[in-house]
Design a protein around this motif. Structure first.
Motif, short mmCIF file in Angstrom:
data_model
loop_
_atom_site.label_atom_id
_atom_site.label_comp_id
_atom_site.label_asym_id
_atom_site.label_seq_id
_atom_site.Cartn_x
_atom_site.Cartn_y
_atom_site.Cartn_z
N UNK A 77 24.26 16.76 8.27
CA UNK A 77 24.93 16.28 9.49
C UNK A 77 25.25 17.44 10.42
N UNK A 78 25.73 18.54 9.87
CA UNK A 78 26.07 19.69 10.72
C UNK A 78 24.81 20.29 11.35
N UNK A 79 23.76 20.44 10.57
CA UNK A 79 22.50 20.97 11.10
C UNK A 79 22.02 20.11 12.27
N UNK A 80 22.02 18.80 12.09
CA UNK A 80 21.53 17.88 13.12
C UNK A 80 22.42 17.93 14.35
N UNK A 81 23.73 17.92 14.16
CA UNK A 81 24.66 17.97 15.29
C UNK A 81 24.50 19.26 16.08
N UNK A 82 24.38 20.37 15.38
CA UNK A 82 24.26 21.66 16.07
C UNK A 82 22.94 21.78 16.82
N UNK A 83 21.87 21.21 16.28
CA UNK A 83 20.61 21.20 17.03
C UNK A 83 20.76 20.36 18.30
N UNK A 84 21.46 19.24 18.21
CA UNK A 84 21.66 18.39 19.39
C UNK A 84 22.45 19.12 20.47
#
Length: 160
Positions: A77-84
């Motif tokens: 979730x953190x990886x995806x959020x930070x990419x966004x």
């Protein structure tokens, strides 16, 4: 590619069109952020304000209940959020940092899990706090976890 297009989008556009480009881009993320590499996630798509990544269910990310561990899900979730958020960050003159992260585990996660985060247009000219939403779904499309990342964003004082 415009000069002020987010760097992460420029990198994605260059690498993702190559054979095995998504895999290569995901490995490069892991080299840059070693902790993110521990879940062996694959970035599936990256567009302005939107990121989607997937993690396979494998022994290394499982808990004693034979489901995916809560921390592995949170890492995805953190990886995806930070990419966004990075996909909305101007190439120069802006910065961000995670200030909090809330999670709600809805059901046991088994099988491949896909995370999606979407972030609307942002004003990077003034410091501000904002939050997002990440949905993690199993192969059946059921939500297994909801996450609320919080960031502080704003101009990079060193480049002003």
């Amino acid at each position: 590619m415009s000069r002020n297009e987010p760097t992460i989008l420029q990198q994605w556009q260059r690498v993702s069109r190559l054979p095995f480009g998504n895999w290569l881009f995901s490995r490069l993320i892991g080299l840059t952020v070693p902790y993110a590499a521990t879940i062996n996630a694959r970035v599936l798509s990256l567009m302005p304000g939107s990121a989607r990544a997937q993690m396979a269910d494998r022994r290394a990310v499982r808990n004693h209940l034979r489901s995916i561990h809560a921390v592995a899900l949170t890492n995805l979730a953190e990886l995806t959020a930070n990419l966004a958020i990075m996909s909305r960050q101007p190439a120069k003159g802006a910065r961000w940092i995670v200030t909090g992260f809330d999670t709600e585990f809805v059901k046991k996660a088994r099988g491949a899990v896909t995370a999606l985060c979407e972030v609307g247009p942002l004003d990077w000219s003034q410091p501000q706090s904002l939050s997002g939403r990440v949905e993690l779904r199993d192969a059946a499309g059921d939500i297994v976890m909801l996450a609320t990342p919080r960031w502080k964003i704003g101009p990079d004082a060193a480049q002003a």
